[in-house]
Design a protein around this motif. Structure first.
Motif: not given
Length: 152
Positions: A5-11
Motif C-alpha cells: 500500500n505504501a508503494k502504491k501510494a508513492l507511485i
C-alpha cells in the motif's frame, strides 16, 4: 519493511506530481508565447527558463515511478485526470496575471512535491525522498522570482 500500500501510494503521488509538472510546463510555455507589455523581454525569457527547468523534471519523476515498479502517465487524458493544476487556455492575459498564476501554481506544485516526499518516506524510497528536496528548492526559487516581480 514498507508494504504494498505504501508503494502504491508513492507511485500514485509521483504520477500526480508528474501530471502537474506537465500541466505547469504547458501553462508556462503558453504564457512564454503570449506575454506582452512593458516587461515582455524579461518575462518571455523568464517563462522560457522556468518551463525548461520544469520539463527537465518530468523524466526524472517518471523514472522514479518506474524504479518503484509502477507505470507512468501515457497520454494527455492521463495527465488531465491526475493534475490539480488547472488548464489555462487564455492567450490575452495581462502579464502580471500570468506571473501571479504561475506563482500560485508553483505553490501548488510545492505541496505536491512535499506529498511525494512524505509518501517516499512511508515507502522507504530514500532516493525519491532526497531528490524531492531539490525539486522543492527549484519550485521555491520560481515562487520567489515570480513573487518579487509582483512587488514582494
Amino acid at each position: 519493511m514498507p508494504g504494498d500500500n505504501a508503494k502504491k501510494a508513492l507511485i500514485d503521488s509521483l504520477n500526480g506530481l508528474l501530471a502537474d509538472l506537465f500541466a505547469l510546463y504547458i501553462k508556462t510555455k503558453n504564457f512564454h508565447w503570449h506575454v506582452a507589455g512593458r516587461q515582455f523581454r524579461d518575462l518571455h525569457l523568464l517563462f522560457d527558463e522556468q518551463a525548461t527547468e520544469i520539463f527537465a523534471l518530468t523524466d526524472i519523476v517518471a523514472e522514479r515511478v518506474r524504479k518503484n515498479g509502477g507505470g507512468t502517465l501515457t497520454s494527455i487524458g492521463a495527465i488531465a485526470g491526475k493534475s490539480v493544476i488547472a488548464d489555462d487556455d487564455r492567450s490575452a492575459l495581462d502579464a502580471l496575471d500570468m506571473v501571479r498564476t504561475l506563482r500560485d501554481d508553483n505553490v501548488t506544485l510545492i505541496a505536491r512535491i512535499r506529498a511525494a516526499k512524505a509518501a517516499a518516506g512511508e515507502a522507504g524510497d530514500n532516493a525519491t525522498d532526497g531528490a524531492s528536496d531539490d525539486w522543492t528548492d527549484q519550485a521555491e526559487q520560481r515562487v520567489w522570482f515570480l513573487t518579487q516581480i509582483l512587488g514582494g
